[in-house]
Every structure is written in C-alpha cells, then in structure tokens.
Design a protein around this motif. Structure first.
Motif, PDB file in Angstrom:
ATOM      1  N   ASN A 109       0.841  -1.119  -0.042  1.00 28.64           N
ATOM      2  CA  ASN A 109      -0.118   0.088   0.089  1.00 28.64           C
ATOM      3  C   ASN A 109       0.930   1.401  -0.004  1.00 28.64           C
ATOM      4  OD1 ASN A 109      -1.779   1.858   0.606  1.00 28.64           O
ATOM      5  ND2 ASN A 109      -3.187   0.778   1.700  1.00 28.64           N
TER       6      ASN A 109
ATOM      7  N   VAL B  34      -2.076  -4.674  18.313  1.00 28.04           N
ATOM      8  CA  VAL B  34      -2.660  -4.644  16.777  1.00 28.04           C
ATOM      9  C   VAL B  34      -2.513  -6.113  16.175  1.00 28.04           C
ATOM     10  CG1 VAL B  34      -2.410  -3.541  14.772  1.00 28.04           C
ATOM     11  CG2 VAL B  34      -2.429  -2.119  16.584  1.00 28.04           C
TER      12      VAL B  34
ATOM     13  N   SER C 253      -5.471  -8.757  15.329  1.00 27.33           N
ATOM     14  CA  SER C 253      -5.252  -9.049  13.786  1.00 27.33           C
ATOM     15  C   SER C 253      -5.103 -10.562  13.765  1.00 27.33           C
ATOM     16  CB  SER C 253      -4.188  -8.402  12.969  1.00 27.33           C
ATOM     17  OG  SER C 253      -3.086  -8.892  13.455  1.00 27.33           O
TER      18      SER C 253
ATOM     19  N   MET D 132      -5.223  -6.384   5.356  1.00 25.22           N
ATOM     20  CA  MET D 132      -6.441  -5.555   5.523  1.00 25.22           C
ATOM     21  C   MET D 132      -6.977  -5.547   7.056  1.00 25.22           C
ATOM     22  SD  MET D 132      -8.383  -3.001   4.177  1.00 25.22           S
ATOM     23  CE  MET D 132      -8.183  -3.597   2.535  1.00 25.22           C
ATOM     24  N   VAL D 133      -7.004  -6.496   7.620  1.00 26.33           N
ATOM     25  CA  VAL D 133      -7.201  -6.768   9.126  1.00 26.33           C
ATOM     26  C   VAL D 133      -6.096  -5.943   9.952  1.00 26.33           C
ATOM     27  CG1 VAL D 133      -7.561  -8.414  11.060  1.00 26.33           C
ATOM     28  CG2 VAL D 133      -8.692  -8.765   8.746  1.00 26.33           C
TER      29      VAL D 133
ATOM     30  N   VAL E  10      -4.252  -3.506   9.097  1.00 28.75           N
ATOM     31  CA  VAL E  10      -4.418  -2.061   9.109  1.00 28.75           C
ATOM     32  C   VAL E  10      -5.770  -1.525   9.509  1.00 28.75           C
ATOM     33  CG1 VAL E  10      -4.887  -0.382   7.110  1.00 28.75           C
ATOM     34  CG2 VAL E  10      -3.237  -2.270   6.688  1.00 28.75           C
ATOM     35  N   LEU E  11      -6.802  -2.274   9.532  1.00 33.41           N
ATOM     36  CA  LEU E  11      -7.945  -1.830  10.116  1.00 33.41           C
ATOM     37  C   LEU E  11      -7.875  -1.859  11.839  1.00 33.41           C
ATOM     38  CD1 LEU E  11     -10.816  -3.259   8.225  1.00 33.41           C
ATOM     39  CD2 LEU E  11     -10.188  -1.126   8.081  1.00 33.41           C
ATOM     40  N   ALA E  12      -7.181  -2.964  12.360  1.00 30.93           N
ATOM     41  CA  ALA E  12      -6.772  -2.866  13.681  1.00 30.93           C
ATOM     42  C   ALA E  12      -5.890  -1.784  14.163  1.00 30.93           C
ATOM     43  CB  ALA E  12      -6.249  -4.299  14.124  1.00 30.93           C
TER      44      ALA E  12
ATOM     45  N   VAL F 295      -5.799   1.097  12.769  1.00 31.37           N
ATOM     46  CA  VAL F 295      -6.841   2.470  12.765  1.00 31.37           C
ATOM     47  C   VAL F 295      -7.593   2.347  14.064  1.00 31.37           C
ATOM     48  CG1 VAL F 295      -8.536   3.522  11.401  1.00 31.37           C
ATOM     49  CG2 VAL F 295      -6.583   2.590  10.156  1.00 31.37           C
ATOM     50  N   MET F 296      -8.301   1.505  14.288  1.00 28.26           N
ATOM     51  CA  MET F 296      -8.917   1.254  15.510  1.00 28.26           C
ATOM     52  C   MET F 296      -8.176   1.434  16.928  1.00 28.26           C
ATOM     53  SD  MET F 296     -12.102   1.014  14.280  1.00 28.26           S
ATOM     54  CE  MET F 296     -11.560   2.056  13.022  1.00 28.26           C
TER      55      MET F 296
ATOM     56  N   SER G 253      -7.060   4.897  17.364  1.00 28.82           N
ATOM     57  CA  SER G 253      -8.251   6.008  17.614  1.00 28.82           C
ATOM     58  C   SER G 253      -8.743   5.871  19.256  1.00 28.82           C
ATOM     59  CB  SER G 253      -9.535   5.660  16.854  1.00 28.82           C
ATOM     60  OG  SER G 253      -9.332   5.830  15.566  1.00 28.82           O
TER      61      SER G 253
END
Length: 346
Positions: free
Chosen positions: A102, A148, A152, A161-162, A164-166, A168-169, A172
């Motif tokens: 990415n 993270v 994941s 993808m998981v 990256v999403l983890a 981000v969460m 936050s």
C-alpha cells in the motif's frame, strides 16, 4: 534483440539509481557539515574541525569554553538525532509500504505514534521528566503494535487488511486516551508539556539520548537493509514469494518488528513527527524506481538530509524555535494531496 534492449535499459536504470544514491549521500553529509556551523552563535569551520579532532588527538584550544559547550552539548546532538530519526522514519515507511503493498502507508499505521503519545502523556501526568517520559513512550508504542498484531491474528478475512484496520481502531483508542489526558492535565504546566511533545521537536536533544537509541536504530535499520530484496518479493504477493522459496509470513513479521522498533525509538525521543515516512519513500521512488534494493538506501539518505534541513529551518526561521512536526506537516499534507489526485497510478 528485445532481450538485449531490456538488459541495457535495466543496467542504465541501475547505474542511474546508484548515482542518485551517491548524490543523496553527498548532500546529507554537506547538510550535516553546514548545520554544524549555523546558528546565532557562529562557529568557524576550522574551529569545528579542531574541536572534533581534539576528542581523539589533544590540540591547543582555539575555541572558547562557551563554543565547546554549545558545539558538543547542543548543536552536535541535535544534528545526530535529526539524521538518525529522518533516516529511520523514512526507511520504516518504505518497508511498511512494501510489506502492506500500500503506497499510502506510513510508520504510524499500526498505532506506534499514538501509543507513544499516550505513554508520554501518562508519564507527564505522573510527574516524570526526561528519560522516563521517553521510556514510557517507547514501551507504550511497542505495546500498541503488539495489541494490533494480537487482534489481527484472531480476526478473520484478508490478513493485511485486518492488520491495517486494527491499527486504525487501536490508534483511535489511544488518541482518545491522549485527549482525556489533556483534559485532566494541569493547564499551567502539564498540558503545555503534553501539547509540545505531540508537536514533535529535537530542541532538547542530548547526547545521552543519541547514545541510548542508536543501538536500537542501528539494528532495526540493518535488518531492513538486509531484507530489502525480500521486500521486493513481498510486493509481488505471497504466492509468488512461495514459488521463489521465500517465507512471506516470516519475512513480513520480521520487517514489521524491525520497522516498529525504529519507529518507537524515534517517536520516544522526538515526539510525533509525521509525514516523513510517507513523503520521503515516494520521492525516492520517483527518483530511483520501485526496486527496494535501491529504494531502501535512497530513503535512508534522503530522509536523514531532509529532516536535518527541516530542523535547521525550524531553528533559524524565527527567534522561537518552531516544533519540527509542524514543518513536516506543511510539506507532507500538500504532497499527500498531490499523490491522491494525480492521474498516474501511485
């Protein structure tokens, strides 16, 4: 005939990339040399060289005690730290981009920066200063990335993808923790310290900080440099890597760990300096191509020179030094907009 032309083209591209890397190395050295002399209290080039030589071979001093203190306790640590942090954030960004396939990934994608910010904020609220704040930031940065990866590993779906999403969460979540720390902080001192740390700065750089983080940064960068050709294979996908005898999962884990350690170490001593790990790898990719055998060393050299140049501007532009994270954002944000709006594929 076409094969010969392709070989000649690859050979030309390789020589061109090597030349660009050499130029980047010369520029980084030149910026470092000039930076030693810049400041409101100028130091003569001959004096600077003599003071450095005096560390190894005693010389008759041609400098004042004030110049000696300024050079070794203020100016030199700042320059070394800027070079190291710029180099490491850039190479970590390049490694993450190849590992996650990415081009818009940066070193804080797994939450290391936000975790470090939360750790630093807690330490400041607890009344700690200096090394303890850096240690807390470093430990929380590692804990965040570990969290993270743990999340994941237990989730289903596309693994990258998981992850990256983890990231981000969890970022936050820790960002919310930092916001709460700022809410309860004493506005007379603690809030100012937390806010300044979040802006990123090398103003208070000390030689013991440089010595402390140098082994971590050296090992992490050495690992990423050694694996640079394997990162090339990761960009082709796991199936292609398997056919070439590369354990993609193992290599990816090693790269993530090495990049995380150098990112955590950098953020722990400088605060949050964004955009370097995103911008510099892309600039280098435009210059030397997407081959990580060339991209990794180019990113190291350009990142080191770039952050030191920004640090010099931050130090000399105004009477009150500008936090370096602000200036990198001024450069990074417009470049990011350029990346996402250009028609050519990134």
């Amino acid at each position: 005939m076409e094969t010969n032309e392709r070989c000649l083209e690859k050979s030309y591209s390789s020589r061109r990339a090597d030349l660009i890397i050499l130029v980047l190395a010369v520029l980084a050295v030149a910026i470092a040399a000039i930076s030693l002399l810049l400041g409101r209290y100028p130091i003569d080039p001959a004096q600077a060289v003599a003071m450095i030589v005096d560390r190894f071979v005693p010389l008759d001093p041609t400098w004042t005690d004030q110049q000696h203190t300024l050079f070794f306790n203020v100016r030199l640590p700042r320059i070394l730290l800027a070079l190291m942090v710029g180099c490491c954030l850039s190479v970590a960004g390049a490694a993450y981009q190849g590992t996650f396939q990415n081009p818009l990934v940066s070193p804080d994608i797994l939450g290391a920066s936000q975790g470090a910010a939360f750790g630093a904020a807690l330490a400041i609220l607890a009344g700690f200063t200096g090394a303890m704040v850096s240690l807390s930031a470093f430990c929380f940065a590692l804990f965040t990335v570990f969290l993270v990866l743990l999340i994941s590993a237990r989730a289903k779906g596309n693994h990258m993808m998981v992850v990256v999403l983890a990231g981000v969460m969890v970022s936050s979540l820790f960002q919310a923790g930092v916001s709460y720390a700022k809410l309860v902080a004493d506005p007379t001192d603690e809030l100012a310290d937390i806010t300044y740390w979040l802006m990123g700065s090398i103003t208070g750089a000390k030689m013991d900080q440089v010595v402390t983080v140098f082994p971590i940064l050296l090992v992490g960068c050495a690992v990423l440099f050694a694996l640079r050709w394997r990162i090339n294979i990761l960009t082709m996908g796991d199936d292609e890597a398997s056919t070439m005898g590369v354990n993609a999962r193992l290599v990816r884990i090693i790269v993530i760990i090495a990049a995380t350690f150098v990112t955590a170490a950098c953020v722990s001593v400088t605060g949050m300096i964004g955009w370097v790990g995103l911008v510099i790898p892309h600039l280098c990719r435009m210059l030397v191509g997407a081959d990580y055998r060339k991209l990794i060393p180019a990113s190291m050299l350009m990142g080191a020179g770039f952050l030191l140049l920004v640090a010099d501007i931050a130090r000399l532009a105004t009477t009150a030094e500008i936090p370096i994270g602000i200036l990198t954002a001024f450069v990074g944000a417009p470049f990011f907009l350029y990346l996402i709006t250009r028609r050519k594929k990134i």
